[in-house]
Design a protein around this motif. Structure first.
Motif: not given
Length: 179
Positions: A70-99
């Protein structure tokens, strides 16, 4: 001051808690994604322009990916990521890390709740998102855990909850009316 009136957050299951595979080959998954897209479009129709994702595998990441569409068509849309802790990405499976990484690149803001992991970071992240949202969009079929706790907190604090699991169940129950 939070932009409460025009905000929505997501809470839902990790991949293993869904009753169907999160795969394009699954009819249930495709129906779920359609329901998710439609629900986000409805939130935008209601005036939502800010969406919060907790960046967990499963529902959070899938919902964030739809917001990016939706952001691509409507620039007023904002997405905010709320990450629980630094390094959280390392807890994500490799299958999901690119996403995960792609979503972070598309976010308008990234909030990190804690520099380090602690047993309270996930619930604090969830409260942070609910506190800043008027709407909570979920896929919840009654399983105990973090999604259930977040929804209890949301209801207790007067948030409007839209459960797309319930809309799927209602569609199934009313399918006989289409014939």
């Amino acid at each position: 001051m939070f932009l409460f009136e025009n905000s929505c957050c997501f809470t839902g299951y990790r991949p293993e808690k869904f009753n169907f595979p999160l795969s394009e080959t699954s009819c249930d998954y495709r129906r779920f994604i359609t329901r998710l897209l439609t629900s986000i479009a409805d939130m935008i129709e209601k005036g939502c322009t800010r969406f919060y994702t907790g960046m967990a595998m499963g529902f959070d990441i899938l919902a964030a990916e739809q917001v990016i569409t939706f952001k691509k068509a409507k620039p007023e849309i904002q997405l905010i990521a709320v990450v629980p802790f630094e390094g959280h990405k390392r807890t994500i499976s490799s299958e999901w890390q690119n996403r995960y990484q792609e979503i972070l690149r598309e976010c308008d803001e990234v909030v990190t709740i804690s520099p380090d992991y602690a047993n309270w970071v996930y619930s604090k992240r969830n409260r942070y998102m609910v506190d800043r949202s008027r709407y909570v969009l979920t896929y919840f079929d009654g399983k105990t855990g973090g999604t259930q706790n977040t929804l209890k907190y949301a209801v207790k604090n007067g948030r409007q909850v839209l459960n797309i699991y319930e809309t799927d169940v209602m569609a199934e129950k009313n399918s006989h009316l289409k014939h």
